[in-house]
Design a protein around this motif. Structure first.
Motif, PDB file in Angstrom:
ATOM      1  N   ARG A 582       0.820  -1.220   0.000  1.00  0.00           N
ATOM      2  CA  ARG A 582       0.000   0.000   0.000  1.00  0.00           C
ATOM      3  C   ARG A 582       0.852   1.268   0.000  1.00  0.00           C
ATOM      4  O   ARG A 582       0.405   2.321  -0.452  1.00  0.00           O
ATOM      5  CB  ARG A 582      -0.904   0.009   1.224  1.00  0.00           C
ATOM      6  CG  ARG A 582      -2.071  -0.973   1.143  1.00  0.00           C
ATOM      7  CD  ARG A 582      -3.029  -0.700   2.285  1.00  0.00           C
ATOM      8  NE  ARG A 582      -4.276  -1.447   2.156  1.00  0.00           N
ATOM      9  CZ  ARG A 582      -5.354  -1.216   2.898  1.00  0.00           C
ATOM     10  NH1 ARG A 582      -5.328  -0.256   3.817  1.00  0.00           N
ATOM     11  NH2 ARG A 582      -6.448  -1.925   2.730  1.00  0.00           N
ATOM     12  N   GLY A 583       2.046   1.181   0.540  1.00  0.00           N
ATOM     13  CA  GLY A 583       2.958   2.317   0.571  1.00  0.00           C
ATOM     14  C   GLY A 583       4.374   1.819   0.695  1.00  0.00           C
ATOM     15  O   GLY A 583       4.626   0.771   1.306  1.00  0.00           O
ATOM     16  N   THR A 629       2.330   2.513  -6.668  1.00  0.00           N
ATOM     17  CA  THR A 629       2.313   2.557  -5.207  1.00  0.00           C
ATOM     18  C   THR A 629       2.825   3.907  -4.721  1.00  0.00           C
ATOM     19  O   THR A 629       3.881   4.366  -5.181  1.00  0.00           O
ATOM     20  CB  THR A 629       3.198   1.440  -4.629  1.00  0.00           C
ATOM     21  OG1 THR A 629       2.788   0.181  -5.158  1.00  0.00           O
ATOM     22  CG2 THR A 629       3.103   1.413  -3.107  1.00  0.00           C
ATOM     23  N   PRO A 630       2.140   4.560  -3.793  1.00  0.00           N
ATOM     24  CA  PRO A 630       2.663   5.806  -3.212  1.00  0.00           C
ATOM     25  C   PRO A 630       4.024   5.563  -2.568  1.00  0.00           C
ATOM     26  O   PRO A 630       4.215   4.563  -1.862  1.00  0.00           O
ATOM     27  CB  PRO A 630       1.608   6.185  -2.171  1.00  0.00           C
ATOM     28  CG  PRO A 630       0.358   5.518  -2.628  1.00  0.00           C
ATOM     29  CD  PRO A 630       0.794   4.233  -3.261  1.00  0.00           C
ATOM     30  N   VAL A 669       0.601  11.927  -4.509  1.00  0.00           N
ATOM     31  CA  VAL A 669       0.560  11.013  -3.358  1.00  0.00           C
ATOM     32  C   VAL A 669       1.965  10.723  -2.843  1.00  0.00           C
ATOM     33  O   VAL A 669       2.125  10.205  -1.749  1.00  0.00           O
ATOM     34  CB  VAL A 669      -0.136   9.681  -3.727  1.00  0.00           C
ATOM     35  CG1 VAL A 669      -1.593   9.905  -4.065  1.00  0.00           C
ATOM     36  CG2 VAL A 669       0.593   8.979  -4.877  1.00  0.00           C
ATOM     37  N   HIS A 670       2.972  11.018  -3.658  1.00  0.00           N
ATOM     38  CA  HIS A 670       4.350  10.767  -3.261  1.00  0.00           C
ATOM     39  C   HIS A 670       4.861  11.888  -2.361  1.00  0.00           C
ATOM     40  O   HIS A 670       4.311  13.003  -2.350  1.00  0.00           O
ATOM     41  CB  HIS A 670       5.246  10.656  -4.496  1.00  0.00           C
ATOM     42  CG  HIS A 670       4.786   9.647  -5.500  1.00  0.00           C
ATOM     43  ND1 HIS A 670       4.659   8.314  -5.202  1.00  0.00           N
ATOM     44  CD2 HIS A 670       4.416   9.784  -6.807  1.00  0.00           C
ATOM     45  CE1 HIS A 670       4.241   7.661  -6.281  1.00  0.00           C
ATOM     46  NE2 HIS A 670       4.074   8.536  -7.253  1.00  0.00           N
ATOM     47  N   GLU A 701      -1.162   6.824   6.665  1.00  0.00           N
ATOM     48  CA  GLU A 701      -2.066   7.289   5.608  1.00  0.00           C
ATOM     49  C   GLU A 701      -2.314   6.215   4.558  1.00  0.00           C
ATOM     50  O   GLU A 701      -3.451   5.990   4.141  1.00  0.00           O
ATOM     51  CB  GLU A 701      -1.481   8.541   4.956  1.00  0.00           C
ATOM     52  CG  GLU A 701      -2.356   9.112   3.850  1.00  0.00           C
ATOM     53  CD  GLU A 701      -1.801  10.399   3.276  1.00  0.00           C
ATOM     54  OE1 GLU A 701      -2.371  10.893   2.282  1.00  0.00           O
ATOM     55  OE2 GLU A 701      -0.802  10.918   3.814  1.00  0.00           O
ATOM     56  N   HIS A 702      -1.248   5.520   4.149  1.00  0.00           N
ATOM     57  CA  HIS A 702      -1.385   4.624   3.009  1.00  0.00           C
ATOM     58  C   HIS A 702      -1.576   3.161   3.375  1.00  0.00           C
ATOM     59  O   HIS A 702      -2.273   2.432   2.664  1.00  0.00           O
ATOM     60  CB  HIS A 702      -0.189   4.793   2.081  1.00  0.00           C
ATOM     61  CG  HIS A 702      -0.094   6.161   1.488  1.00  0.00           C
ATOM     62  ND1 HIS A 702      -0.973   6.617   0.533  1.00  0.00           N
ATOM     63  CD2 HIS A 702       0.751   7.192   1.750  1.00  0.00           C
ATOM     64  CE1 HIS A 702      -0.666   7.866   0.204  1.00  0.00           C
ATOM     65  NE2 HIS A 702       0.375   8.242   0.940  1.00  0.00           N
TER      66      HIS A 702
END
Length: 721
Positions: A582-583, A629-630, A669-670, A701-702
């Motif tokens: 997810r991150g 992916t972030p 998102v990065h 968050e992610h």
């Protein structure tokens, strides 16, 4: 794991790992030295200073018997380090604390101090314009050696001081190079170069007899340069060794190789005349970590073969007679582990050797006598890593710092007499006894278990899994896969910088696996990933992540990934090859391998190991378009091992070319966390807090799906705004 640090028995009170301010303030133990008579152990304790912006060190006495509590023996604003005992029991250390004979100067370099064996006040005994460090002493005499840097044209220390004053007055910082390398980790090399200086502590009493502190005046050592005009020879040599009689200094000595490279030989230097001869010169290897036998006849050293794009290194322990033109003999050629440090036994019959081994770092016994295949036997039984081994002169025991993922370094005693008295082949490993160190162990916020799984080629892949308190099938924990750096490394012991318990305290399970290229599993295990970083290391990490996600106390639907240095490379490679996370957090990471190779501080290493084909086929930047992916990118500007250009290019290409580019309104998102004055690790206390807070906020968050304005979100430091 040691019962004294059972993480299953926790109180209801929060641990220091729940509070980043409390965490960075935890005292940290490092280094260990034993007095000649075995009555004193001295270690270094690092603590946060009153401003909470820097760390300061102090020396502590530890009772070798374990009966008495540890006591602090030095205290200053500048701190003390590099402690070592002299033959008469006096304690030498380095410090930049004010010299009573000089005007106060906050920029003054470190000087050499002496604390007398029978007590009293410490005093300065040696100074040099370039400072002093890396102190070594002779076991049986008053000879001491230190390192100091001198400008190339300096005739002696006095002339060096004049030249430095002129550069400072004229504000000249330029460096004219004629050799390579020009940088190392986080600092520039040159114009001053390291030299080795020697002196006799006996000179302090005026007539060469009696105690070094017999005089009432304030004499200083006459430091003599025994390595004039060394060039790059002493650039990164590690600790040298003095023979017991102080007549010979043995040190690594770098020599040039084709295509602006260097490799290390082993030399012996006469401490009286400065005459030098080559002890061992092996064109196919780097030689280092010398230790001289108690009788002064032999030198044990570590030999590491030079790599090629197809061949990983081979690391062995060898021994050679301390005399010209002698042939070395390998002691561990048939041992499938890599020695990291060695210490002679008092009778010279063998050595105690440390090495990575299956996620631990035990102490082993290696015989130094006899022919044929030398037996290697494990000495310590603890599931831990041992460093700074100090052997009592009567051979009855040794002392060391022991650490694991259940406790940071702490001083221990290991009984040796019965082990050595037992018949070869029938010796049983010994449990270490915890001494009364200066820092009690902190409670941990969870439990530690060992995990393993077969890889795609049926090779066993193992690692550590740190679980938060209460993780269960009813309340599974989100998972963070954390890839280690190196790549020749292992998740085997405590790290203050890369500490999984801070994430565990935030509710995450943290997986610390050892994929292909990891040490402690044999050379074939390293070779599996050699020259193909995106192959077996990648699939190994996925395999053990699959196995851990199958546990009922882990939530496979909420998984993140992070890594630094080579671990950052793996994070970047993962981002371009799978969407399962997810991150992803990538710190000090390699992104474009063709760009990285020529710009890293020691490019010749890279050129030896990496072919153009490998750099092209396994470069993460080629897959930027596949990233969905972030990512949180972290880099320090003072990082010369992985130059900041890697992070800058990664950030730019994430925003312009990834599958999650910057939107037209400029949002993304990065994230990019940039440290203008930090190096490869990010070491200052407040910056470490920023690092963890930003990482935890990004993961929340992610991975957890918590919005930044939610009360459950950890938030960002106000100082970033």
């Amino acid at each position: 794991m040691p019962d004294a640090h059972d993480a299953n028995a926790l109180s209801d009170a929060p641990t220091p790992f729940h509070d980043l301010d409390a965490y960075v303030a935890l005292p940290r133990v490092s280094g260990l030295t034993l007095s000649p008579d075995g009555s004193r152990l001295v270690t270094t304790v690092t603590t946060l200073d009153p401003t909470k912006t820097r760390y300061v060190t102090a020396l502590w006495d530890v009772d070798p018997t374990g009966d008495e509590p540890a006591r602090r023996i030095t205290r200053s604003r500048k701190g003390e380090s590099s402690a070592v005992f002299a033959a008469d029991g006096s304690l030498l250390f380095t410090s930049a604390r004010p010299d009573p004979a000089q005007a106060d100067d906050d920029d003054a370099p470190a000087t050499l101090w002496l604390l007398p064996a029978d007590g009293g006040e410490a005093r300065v005994v040696a100074t040099a314009p370039g400072g002093v460090g890396a102190v070594v002493t002779a076991a049986d005499t008053h000879v001491v050696s230190v390192t100091s840097s001198l400008l190339p044209s300096a005739r002696d220390l006095d002339h060096d001081e004049e030249l430095r004053a002129a550069r400072k007055k004229d504000k000249v910082a330029a460096i004219l190079h004629s050799t390579y390398p020009v940088r190392h980790w986080d600092h520039d090399l040159g114009p001053a170069r390291p030299h080795r200086l020697v002196a006799s502590l006996a000179d302090l009493d005026g007539d060469g007899a009696g105690s070094p502190l017999a005089a009432d005046d304030d004499p200083r050592l006459d430091l003599r340069d025994v390595t004039p005009a060394p060039g790059v020879a002493l650039t990164e040599t590690g600790a040298p060794a003095l023979s017991p009689d102080g007549r010979t200094l043995v040190t690594s000595w770098y020599v040039p190789t084709p295509r602006a490279g260097i490799r290390s030989t082993l030399v012996a230097v006469d401490t009286q005349t400065g005459e030098r001869y080559t002890l061992v010169d092996d064109p196919g290897a780097n030689l280092g970590s010398p230790v001289v036998s108690p009788d002064g006849r032999f030198v044990a050293f570590v030999r590491e073969t030079l790599t090629t794009p197809d061949r990983s290194p081979d690391v062995t322990l060898s021994v050679v007679a301390l005399a010209p033109k002698q042939a070395p003999r390998s002691l561990t050629r048939h041992w499938d582990r890599w020695p990291t440090a060695a210490t002679w036994l008092p009778d010279g019959s063998g050595l105690l050797v440390t090495a990575d081994d299956d996620g631990r770092g035990p102490v082993f016994h290696v015989a130094a006598t006899g022919g044929g295949i030398v037996p290697v036997e494990r000495v310590t039984a603890d599931d831990a890593v041992f460093t700074d081994v100090q052997v009592a002169r009567d051979g009855s025991a040794f002392y060391a710092l022991r650490s694991s993922y259940l406790a940071p370094p702490e001083p221990v005693r290991v009984e040796l007499r019965d082990f050595l008295a037992a018949d070869e082949g029938a010796r049983e490993p010994v449990e270490a006894t915890l001494l009364r160190g200066p820092v009690p162990a902190s409670e941990l916020p969870g439990t530690l278990v060992e995990v393993e799984t077969p890889a795609s080629d049926d090779v066993r892949i193992r690692g550590w899994l740190a679980l938060p308190e209460g993780a269960s099938a009813d309340d599974p924990a989100p998972l963070v896969l954390w890839a280690h750096g190196g790549p020749l490394n292992s998740w085997s012991t405590w790290s203050w910088r890369w500490n999984p318990w801070l994430l565990v305290a935030a509710g995450y399970a943290v997986l610390l696996p050892d994929p292909a290229l990891s040490t402690g599993y044999g050379r074939d295990f390293v070779q599996r990933g050699w020259g193909s970083w995106g192959d077996k290391p990648y699939t190994d990490l996925l395999a053990i992540t699959d196995a851990v996600e199958a546990r009922d106390d882990v939530d496979a639907t909420r998984t993140g990934m992070m890594g630094g240095s080579f671990g950052g490379y793996m994070a970047n490679w993962m981002a371009g090859h799978t969407d399962r996370f997810r991150g992803i957090v990538t710190h000090a990471s390699l992104w474009a391998l063709d760009q990285f190779g020529p710009t890293t501080d020691h490019a010749y290493y890279w050129e030896r190991e990496v072919s153009a084909t490998m750099a092209a086929e396994h470069s993460p930047h080629r897959y930027v378009g596949e990233i969905r992916t972030p990512m949180l990118v972290v880099h320090g500007d003072k990082d010369y091992r992985v130059p900041v250009g890697e992070g800058l290019r990664l950030w730019r290409e994430l925003l312009t070319s990834s599958g999650l580019p910057m939107a037209e309104d400029g949002s993304t998102v990065h994230r990019f966390l940039y440290f203008p004055d930090e190096n490869h690790w990010v070491l200052s206390p407040q910056h470490a807090i920023v690092w963890y807070r930003v990482v935890l906020a990004f993961l929340a968050e992610h991975v957890l799906g918590v919005t930044p304005d939610d009360d459950a979100h950890p938030g960002l430091p106000e100082t970033l705004g």
